[in-house]
Structures are given as C-alpha cells and as structure tokens.
Motif scaffolding. Structure first.
Motif, PDB file in Angstrom:
ATOM      1  N   ASP A 107       0.869  -1.280   0.082  1.00  0.00           N
ATOM      2  CA  ASP A 107       0.006  -0.076  -0.040  1.00  0.00           C
ATOM      3  C   ASP A 107       0.966   1.233   0.135  1.00  0.00           C
ATOM      4  O   ASP A 107       0.776   2.176   0.931  1.00  0.00           O
ATOM      5  CB  ASP A 107      -1.041   0.102   1.139  1.00  0.00           C
ATOM      6  CG  ASP A 107      -2.248   0.981   0.873  1.00  0.00           C
ATOM      7  OD1 ASP A 107      -2.103   1.354  -0.046  1.00  0.00           O
ATOM      8  OD2 ASP A 107      -3.213   0.764   1.599  1.00  0.00           O
ATOM      9  N   LYS A 124      -0.748   4.818   0.866  1.00  0.00           N
ATOM     10  CA  LYS A 124      -0.987   5.133   2.278  1.00  0.00           C
ATOM     11  C   LYS A 124       0.318   5.383   2.956  1.00  0.00           C
ATOM     12  O   LYS A 124       0.347   6.355   3.777  1.00  0.00           O
ATOM     13  CB  LYS A 124      -1.618   3.877   2.909  1.00  0.00           C
ATOM     14  CG  LYS A 124      -3.084   4.001   2.725  1.00  0.00           C
ATOM     15  CD  LYS A 124      -3.753   2.720   3.551  1.00  0.00           C
ATOM     16  CE  LYS A 124      -5.288   2.623   3.152  1.00  0.00           C
ATOM     17  NZ  LYS A 124      -6.066   1.708   3.900  1.00  0.00           N
ATOM     18  N   LYS A 125       1.404   4.806   2.530  1.00  0.00           N
ATOM     19  CA  LYS A 125       2.689   5.105   3.039  1.00  0.00           C
ATOM     20  C   LYS A 125       3.215   6.375   2.934  1.00  0.00           C
ATOM     21  O   LYS A 125       3.922   6.980   3.534  1.00  0.00           O
ATOM     22  CB  LYS A 125       3.665   4.006   2.669  1.00  0.00           C
ATOM     23  CG  LYS A 125       3.411   2.714   3.643  1.00  0.00           C
ATOM     24  CD  LYS A 125       4.621   1.715   3.173  1.00  0.00           C
ATOM     25  CE  LYS A 125       4.335   0.356   3.834  1.00  0.00           C
ATOM     26  NZ  LYS A 125       2.926  -0.065   4.470  1.00  0.00           N
ATOM     27  N   GLY A 157       0.749   9.190   4.337  1.00  0.00           N
ATOM     28  CA  GLY A 157       0.703   9.036   5.706  1.00  0.00           C
ATOM     29  C   GLY A 157      -0.620   8.735   6.632  1.00  0.00           C
ATOM     30  O   GLY A 157      -1.718   9.177   6.120  1.00  0.00           O
ATOM     31  N   HIS A 158      -0.605   8.416   7.843  1.00  0.00           N
ATOM     32  CA  HIS A 158      -1.831   8.482   8.691  1.00  0.00           C
ATOM     33  C   HIS A 158      -2.580   9.586   8.811  1.00  0.00           C
ATOM     34  O   HIS A 158      -2.006  10.648   9.047  1.00  0.00           O
ATOM     35  CB  HIS A 158      -1.721   7.720   9.869  1.00  0.00           C
ATOM     36  CG  HIS A 158      -2.855   7.498  10.923  1.00  0.00           C
ATOM     37  ND1 HIS A 158      -3.651   6.559  10.438  1.00  0.00           N
ATOM     38  CD2 HIS A 158      -3.223   8.088  11.768  1.00  0.00           C
ATOM     39  CE1 HIS A 158      -4.677   6.457  11.478  1.00  0.00           C
ATOM     40  NE2 HIS A 158      -4.279   7.544  12.218  1.00  0.00           N
ATOM     41  N   GLY A 159      -3.865   9.783   7.901  1.00  0.00           N
ATOM     42  CA  GLY A 159      -4.562  11.087   8.312  1.00  0.00           C
ATOM     43  C   GLY A 159      -3.980  12.082   7.244  1.00  0.00           C
ATOM     44  O   GLY A 159      -4.166  13.237   7.575  1.00  0.00           O
ATOM     45  N   ALA A 178      -0.622  12.902   7.224  1.00  0.00           N
ATOM     46  CA  ALA A 178       0.378  13.405   8.121  1.00  0.00           C
ATOM     47  C   ALA A 178       1.571  13.796   7.205  1.00  0.00           C
ATOM     48  O   ALA A 178       2.334  14.796   7.458  1.00  0.00           O
ATOM     49  CB  ALA A 178       0.845  12.445   9.130  1.00  0.00           C
ATOM     50  N   ASN A 179       1.877  12.925   6.291  1.00  0.00           N
ATOM     51  CA  ASN A 179       3.166  13.134   5.593  1.00  0.00           C
ATOM     52  C   ASN A 179       2.775  14.239   4.565  1.00  0.00           C
ATOM     53  O   ASN A 179       3.789  15.210   4.636  1.00  0.00           O
ATOM     54  CB  ASN A 179       3.676  11.789   4.716  1.00  0.00           C
ATOM     55  CG  ASN A 179       4.230  10.776   5.800  1.00  0.00           C
ATOM     56  OD1 ASN A 179       4.378  10.962   6.966  1.00  0.00           O
ATOM     57  ND2 ASN A 179       3.833   9.513   5.190  1.00  0.00           N
TER      58      ASN A 179
END
Length: 107
Positions: A5, A8-9, A12-14, A16-17
């Motif tokens: 995935d 998503k990486k 980032g979560h929510g 974030a990145n």
C-alpha cells in the motif's frame, strides 16, 4: 506488491506526511496516475504511471524546491521499507532500481 500500500505510506496516517510538507512549504503534494485513486474527470485515473505531483505558488521558488526535496526524502523513506516488507512476506528481495525517479519541473 499487494499489501505494501504505497499510497498510504506516502500520504501518511490521516495525511500526516503530505500535510507536514504543506505546513513547511505551502506546496500541495498529490498522488496522480494509475493506482492513485484520483479521477481526472470522466476518464478516470490518468493513463500514466503513479506519480507524486508537487504544486506551489509561482512566487516562492525556494519553498517549491524545499517541497521537492522533502518529497524526495519521503519517497526514499517509503522505498527503504519495501525490501523489509518483501522479506517479511516471503517475496523476492531483488528490487529493481530505481523504484522512483524525479522528473522535470514544468514551467
């Protein structure tokens, strides 16, 4: 590979990145192309390889260049996680290089 995935990486979560890069530079970071989930109107996803697009106000080139550098670092971080994912899931650890490249900036 299924299960890694990459989208998503990168995001980032929510978010974030990509939010971190935006907050530091004001540049917007978006995934586009095949596998991005972004529809280009009625055509669906753009028929090009998955890409990370960096857009910024044309009046601030320094922030744009910083956003490009931070995006490159983010891609390197995600790329570094891939061989371990492959080992952990019993996949070949022979990884084609490069896994990403930096394209030209449009004028």
């Amino acid at each position: 590979r299924s299960g890694f995935d990459v989208n998503k990486k990168i995001i980032g979560h929510g978010g974030a990145n990509t939010k971190r890069i935006f907050e530091k530079t004001g540049a917007k970071i978006r995934l586009r192309g095949r596998g991005s989930g972004h529809n280009e109107g009625e055509r669906g996803e753009a028929p090009v390889p998955l890409m990370l697009a960096v857009t910024s106000d044309t009046r601030n080139q320094e922030n744009f260049l910083q956003a490009c550098e931070l995006s490159s670092q983010l891609l390197q971080t995600v790329t570094a996680k891939y061989p371990e994912f492959c080992r952990h899931h019993g996949h070949s650890t022979v990884i084609p290089a490069p896994l990403f490249w930096i394209g030209d900036a449009s004028q």
